[in-house]
Structures are given as C-alpha cells and as structure tokens.
Write a protein that holds these residues in place. Structure first.
Motif, short mmCIF file in Angstrom:
data_model
loop_
_atom_site.label_atom_id
_atom_site.label_comp_id
_atom_site.label_asym_id
_atom_site.label_seq_id
_atom_site.Cartn_x
_atom_site.Cartn_y
_atom_site.Cartn_z
N MET A 73 36.77 -9.48 29.86
CA MET A 73 35.50 -8.78 29.69
C MET A 73 35.67 -7.35 30.21
N ARG A 74 36.36 -6.53 29.41
CA ARG A 74 36.62 -5.16 29.82
C ARG A 74 35.43 -4.23 29.59
N SER A 75 34.53 -4.62 28.69
CA SER A 75 33.32 -3.83 28.45
C SER A 75 32.14 -4.78 28.30
N TRP A 76 30.94 -4.23 28.32
CA TRP A 76 29.73 -5.05 28.36
C TRP A 76 29.55 -5.90 27.10
N ASN A 77 30.13 -5.48 25.97
CA ASN A 77 29.91 -6.22 24.73
C ASN A 77 31.14 -6.99 24.26
N ASP A 78 32.10 -7.23 25.16
CA ASP A 78 33.26 -8.05 24.78
C ASP A 78 32.88 -9.51 24.62
N GLY A 79 31.82 -9.93 25.23
CA GLY A 79 31.35 -11.30 25.14
C GLY A 79 29.85 -11.36 25.37
N VAL A 80 29.27 -12.54 25.25
CA VAL A 80 27.83 -12.72 25.40
C VAL A 80 27.57 -13.86 26.37
N PHE A 81 26.63 -13.66 27.29
CA PHE A 81 26.16 -14.71 28.18
C PHE A 81 24.80 -15.20 27.70
N ALA A 82 24.56 -16.51 27.88
CA ALA A 82 23.28 -17.08 27.45
C ALA A 82 22.83 -18.15 28.42
N LEU A 83 21.52 -18.29 28.55
CA LEU A 83 20.90 -19.36 29.34
C LEU A 83 20.17 -20.29 28.38
N THR A 84 20.43 -21.59 28.50
CA THR A 84 19.78 -22.58 27.62
C THR A 84 19.00 -23.57 28.45
N LEU A 85 17.76 -23.84 28.00
CA LEU A 85 16.91 -24.90 28.56
C LEU A 85 16.81 -25.98 27.50
N THR A 86 17.16 -27.23 27.85
CA THR A 86 17.20 -28.27 26.83
C THR A 86 16.61 -29.58 27.36
N ASN A 87 15.93 -30.30 26.48
CA ASN A 87 15.51 -31.68 26.74
C ASN A 87 15.51 -32.43 25.42
N ASP A 88 14.96 -33.62 25.39
CA ASP A 88 15.03 -34.44 24.18
C ASP A 88 14.28 -33.84 23.00
N SER A 89 13.33 -32.95 23.26
CA SER A 89 12.50 -32.45 22.17
C SER A 89 12.70 -30.98 21.86
N GLU A 90 13.38 -30.24 22.72
CA GLU A 90 13.44 -28.80 22.49
C GLU A 90 14.68 -28.19 23.12
N ASP A 91 15.23 -27.19 22.44
CA ASP A 91 16.28 -26.33 22.99
C ASP A 91 15.77 -24.90 22.94
N VAL A 92 15.82 -24.21 24.07
CA VAL A 92 15.40 -22.82 24.12
C VAL A 92 16.54 -22.02 24.76
N SER A 93 16.95 -20.93 24.10
CA SER A 93 18.06 -20.13 24.61
C SER A 93 17.66 -18.67 24.73
N PHE A 94 18.21 -18.02 25.76
CA PHE A 94 17.95 -16.62 26.01
C PHE A 94 19.29 -15.91 26.25
N GLN A 95 19.46 -14.76 25.61
CA GLN A 95 20.66 -13.98 25.89
C GLN A 95 20.50 -13.28 27.22
N LEU A 96 21.54 -13.34 28.03
CA LEU A 96 21.55 -12.68 29.33
C LEU A 96 22.29 -11.34 29.22
N GLY A 97 22.05 -10.50 30.21
CA GLY A 97 22.77 -9.24 30.25
C GLY A 97 24.09 -9.39 30.99
N SER A 98 25.04 -8.52 30.65
CA SER A 98 26.32 -8.51 31.37
C SER A 98 26.41 -7.23 32.19
N SER A 99 27.08 -7.33 33.33
CA SER A 99 27.18 -6.18 34.21
C SER A 99 28.46 -6.30 35.04
N ARG A 100 28.73 -5.26 35.77
CA ARG A 100 29.88 -5.31 36.68
C ARG A 100 29.52 -6.13 37.92
N PRO A 101 30.45 -6.92 38.43
CA PRO A 101 30.15 -7.72 39.62
C PRO A 101 29.77 -6.84 40.80
N ARG A 102 28.78 -7.33 41.56
CA ARG A 102 28.46 -6.64 42.81
C ARG A 102 29.58 -6.88 43.81
#
Length: 554
Positions: free
Chosen positions: A451-480
């Motif tokens: 991950m040399r630059s912010w757009n080399d890959g994508v991070f995502a958060l997913t919430l899932t259960n038996d009836s629904e999947d919801v996903s959100f794209q996360l931001g990428s940044s340099r480690p603190r």
C-alpha cells in the motif's frame, strides 16, 4: 479557477497561461457552442499544450447567457469589455496587437472575426464562423438571440447580420493574416463565408482552407478534422511567422469515395467485429460506460432493430445485459480504415441512461464483450478500454473490481468475507460509538500486498446477519506513530495501511435496520480480498448502538 475582469459594468471571466520558453505571442481563445451551456472555454483540456505562446481563454458567459462576445440588448459593451481585457493582457505581457492571434470555432470563430476586424489584432484563425449572426441565432440559438437583441427583433436581426460583413468590407486595417477553415459539405459555407470572399481577397494575407473529406459531412465535423492545420498555423504564428497558403483544399474525398465504391461492389469476406470502451466507471455495485461495437467495413448508419448486449463471461458461464445503441459521430474517424464507412449508430451506452446493476452476477471473474447484430449477422467482440484503469466498488458484502486495459476488460465480483492470513498484521485501535455513529480505526497490512499510496487498495467495513449485509468503504491513511509497522512491513511499501471511517468522522448507522450484526473489516487489492481476523458484534436497537464481543482490540 476563473479570473475576473471588470470593464464598464461588464464582468468577463477568463484564464491565462503564460508563454513557454522565450515566445513573445498571445493566443486568445473564444468558445464555440454547446447547446444550453455557457460556462466553458474553447479549445480547453490539452488541445493547446504544445502551443508555445501565452494563451488567454475567455468565456462567453454573461448573465448566464451566450452573447457571441458581442452584445446584450444591442448594447455592445460586451465586445468592448472583451477587447479591453485583451489589450490589458497584452500590456501585462509587454506585447503589441501585432503579437496577438484570435482563435475560435463556430461561434468562437465569429468572435475572432468581429474582434479581429474591428481592432488592431494582426492574426485571425476562424474555423466555420458564422457571419450572419442575426438570422443564425434567431433560428438556431433562440435564447442567445433573445439576449443579444433588443425589443425590436427584426431590426436586431438585420443589424447583427450586417455587423461582420460591414467590418470585412471596411476594416480598420488590411494588414492582417486571416485563416478561415470551412468545407463545402457544411451548408453554412454558402451562407456565411462565400459571400465575404471578395471582401477578404483585399487583405494582405487571406487564407481559406476548404476540406473535402468523407469524414467531414456536417458543420460540427470541420474543426475536429482540421485540428492539425489549426495547430500548425498557431505554432508558426507563435514563432513570429505568418504562413501564406492562399485558397487551398485538403482531404481525400474523391479517392476515398472511389475506394469505398470499389470495395462495396465486389464480394467481401465477413467483416471483422471490433468493440471497445471510451470510458467505464464502477460505483458500488453499478457500472456506467460509453462504448462502441461495429463490423469493420460494414455501414452502421441507422439505429439497429435489435438492441446490443454486454456479455459477462466467466469460466463457468455467462450473463448478458441489454444496453442501448447510440449515435456517435466520432466513430467515423476513430474506426476509419482504408476508406470511409458510416458507423454512426455503432455507439453503446447504459440502457435508458441508467447505471448497469451488477448485483445479479455470481461471485467470479468476468471478461467483458459486446454482442450486436449488423447486416451480416450477429457478432461478438471483446471490449478493451481506451485507457488502462483499476477501480473497486463496495456494496452489500461484495467488492466489484474493475481491471481495464487496451487488450481486455475484466470485472471480478468477490465476497468481502475473505481469507484471514496468519501472517497479516491486523489490529483495531479504536472502536467506539456516539449515538448512532460508529467509529472504527486500525491497521491492516498483508505481506506482498503493498500500500504505497492511498488508492493502491480499498478497506471496507461490513455488518452482516441472516437478513442483511451492509458495507461501507473506509478511508486509508498513513499509520499513526502509535500504530507503527513492525518488520517485515517496511514503512515505504505499506505507508497507507491504516484504515478509519472516512475523515475520522464516523459512520452514521441510523438507516441500518435494527438487529444483531457480525462485523468485520476487509482489505481489497487487485481483485483479492482479505478479512481481518478480529471481528466484533454490534447491536442496533431503535437508534442506539451497542458493541458486543471484541477480540484483539487494543
């Protein structure tokens, strides 16, 4: 960003690019016509990148209307303000009117003519200009005419019709270099240019280029075809040289028509199908595009009776989506071979201009192709892209990865619940709530997935259960600093391996249905998905959030 010039109550919007190297010349560019638009520059983008002189672009945008850089309600203060801006710019650059070239196409060409003829600017390059501005605008550009005319439309039309012809007949100076580009295939030539030839013949250096090409059959096609001529003329003028062509012609229309007639008269093999994307975009689980598909050497001059399709083909099967055919006049030039063939209706676009939904695609990797019917039957052709690009969309537990090149276009659909590598570095360094807002931050680094630059890959958060999947794209940044990466993750190769809710502002889950969710973070790169080994549970109940079991959270 626009700069603003004020003159006698008129606001002129412009931008200026300085000259390159030691050239002492100014090109002034006027905008043509885009139906219903006024807020744009002519010959913008990279068209004039190699012109060495300074370039002044001026918008024809006054009170939200076009004016031909001339007048409003028959008050010619707009022309005066535009001329004042040009003079002011010449003064700033230490140049004279003899070091200035006015450039424009269609409406912009008319502006180059009337400003060039009524002032001392030495050089005029005008492609398909209109000289009888009154009748032209009254018939074809009604809003523009209404803005330019006063409360006597008949008298306004007559006065605007005579404005440029009168200037041509009685100019401020005959010592000018004038270059007009047109074509007898353009009906406007007979009306707007031919009647002025006697007047123009008296000028010191008048040049007329008439194009006879099978690729030029209407007014909008003249200027794009003659960009090489226009640019070569500008290059010379910026060097202080004024080419003398006289009245000349270009194009190979006669030979082209004969070659085409010979080809269509003899027996031919089945034509070669070709296709490609002009552009393609992925957003979430939807795709937008403009493309083409044609059988080379076979006319496609009318809208096809059967709709074309996009084929998504994988190792295990294929899926087809109907799309719309569209008229695209640029294809005649782009697909030109040994002779002219009319590919007008070979364009492809989203059905009903709606984004193509990929939700029904099974998980897998797909090669894209076009399927279409022409006079010789049904054809299928791969769909490469004009420009190589990679992009990833995130939606409802899946990632949609686009990998387009000049040889092929692939879309890969993947489940965001991927593998959890043992040698990956994953940690949740912040997991908290504030009302209905969830905050997530952490580090996710996978060996060999840099991950040399912010757009080399994508991070995502997913919430899932038996009836629904919801996903959100996360931001990428340099480690603190507190999240500094241990060996073997060197800081340069994995510089953007931190993730967080975008802008560290959190994700508002107010619209997510109540329930208990299993939650995980995914990392997507080059069509590969990895899932963080530490998950957490989240309960949403009437707008309140409750984080449950955690594993490995610092």
């Amino acid at each position: 960003m626009d700069e603003i010039y004020q003159h006698r109550g008129v606001t002129v919007r412009y931008k200026l690019r300085q000259a390159k190297q030691d050239r002492q010349h100014l090109i002034v560019v006027f905008a043509g016509v885009q139906q219903g638009e006024h807020d744009f520059y002519g010959f913008d983008g990279n068209a004039l990148d190699n012109v060495k002189g300074a370039v002044l672009w001026i918008k024809d945008s006054f009170d939200g209307q076009n004016s031909y850089y001339l007048c409003a309600a028959m008050d010619f203060k707009i022309e005066g303000a535009v001329s004042a801006l040009i003079d002011s710019t010449l003064d700033r650059l230490g140049l004279s009117a003899a070091d200035c070239t006015l450039l424009g196409g269609s409406k912009g060409g008319s502006a180059a003519l009337h400003l060039g003829l009524s002032h001392d600017y030495r050089n005029i390059v005008a492609s398909v200009p209109q000289s009888r501005v009154g009748t032209y605008t009254r018939q074809k550009l009604k809003d523009t005419f209404a803005y330019m005319a006063d409360d006597d439309p008949e008298a306004s039309e007559s006065a605007l019709n005579e404005y440029i012809p009168r200037l041509a007949a009685v100019p401020k100076s005959l010592d000018k270099n004038i270059y007009i580009v047109s074509s007898e295939a353009d009906p406007e030539y007979k009306v707007h240019i031919e009647p002025l030839l006697d007047s123009f013949s008296r000028y010191e250096n008048f040049n007329l280029l008439l194009t006879d090409s099978t690729l030029v059959r209407a007014h909008p096609e003249v200027t794009p075809y003659n960009v090489p001529f226009i640019l070569s003329t500008l290059y010379a003028l910026c060097e202080g040289l004024a080419p003398r062509f006289g009245m000349v012609r270009n194009g190979n229309g006669e030979r082209d028509r004969a070659t085409a007639a010979s080809y269509f008269a003899r027996k031919r093999d089945k034509p070669e199908p070709v296709a490609g994307f002009h552009w393609i975009q992925i957003k979430g689980d939807t795709m937008s595009f403009r493309a083409y598909a044609a059988a080379l050497g076979e006319p496609f001059a009318e809208e096809p009776a059967e709709r074309p399709r996009l084929i998504f083909k994988s190792r295990t099967g294929s899926q087809e989506f109907e799309v719309d055919a569209m008229a695209d006049r640029t294809l005649n030039s782009k697909l030109y071979g040994r002779f002219f063939c009319d590919y007008l209706w070979a364009g492809l676009k989203n059905a009903s201009d709606r984004q193509l939904n990929l939700r029904t695609l099974p998980v897998g990797r797909y090669e894209l192709a076009a399927s279409f019917v022409s006079a010789s039957g049904r054809h299928t052709a791969p769909l490469p892209a004009r420009d190589a690009q990679k992009a990833t969309g995130i939606f409802r537990g899946h990632a949609y990865h686009l990998d387009a090149s000049r040889t092929r276009t692939q879309i890969t659909k993947l489940s965001l619940d991927g593998t959890a590598p043992d040698d990956a570095l994953f940690s949740l360094t912040d997991l908290s709530t504030d009302g209905t807002v969830l905050f997530v931050r952490g580090v996710f680094a996978v060996p060999r997935e840099e991950m040399r630059s912010w757009n080399d890959g994508v991070f995502a958060l997913t919430l899932t259960n038996d009836s629904e999947d919801v996903s959100f794209q996360l931001g990428s940044s340099r480690p603190r600093r507190a999240d500094s990466l241990p060996a073997p993750f060197d800081p340069e190769s994995y510089a953007w391996s931190s993730f967080s809710t975008p802008g560290h502002a959190g994700i508002n889950l107010r619209v997510v249905a109540d329930g208990d969710y299993d939650c995980f973070v995914s990392f997507v790169r080059e069509g590969r998905v990895y899932t963080g080994r530490d998950r957490f549970t989240l309960t949403i109940d009437q707008g309140s959030l409750s984080i449950g079991a955690l594993a490995g959270v610092k």
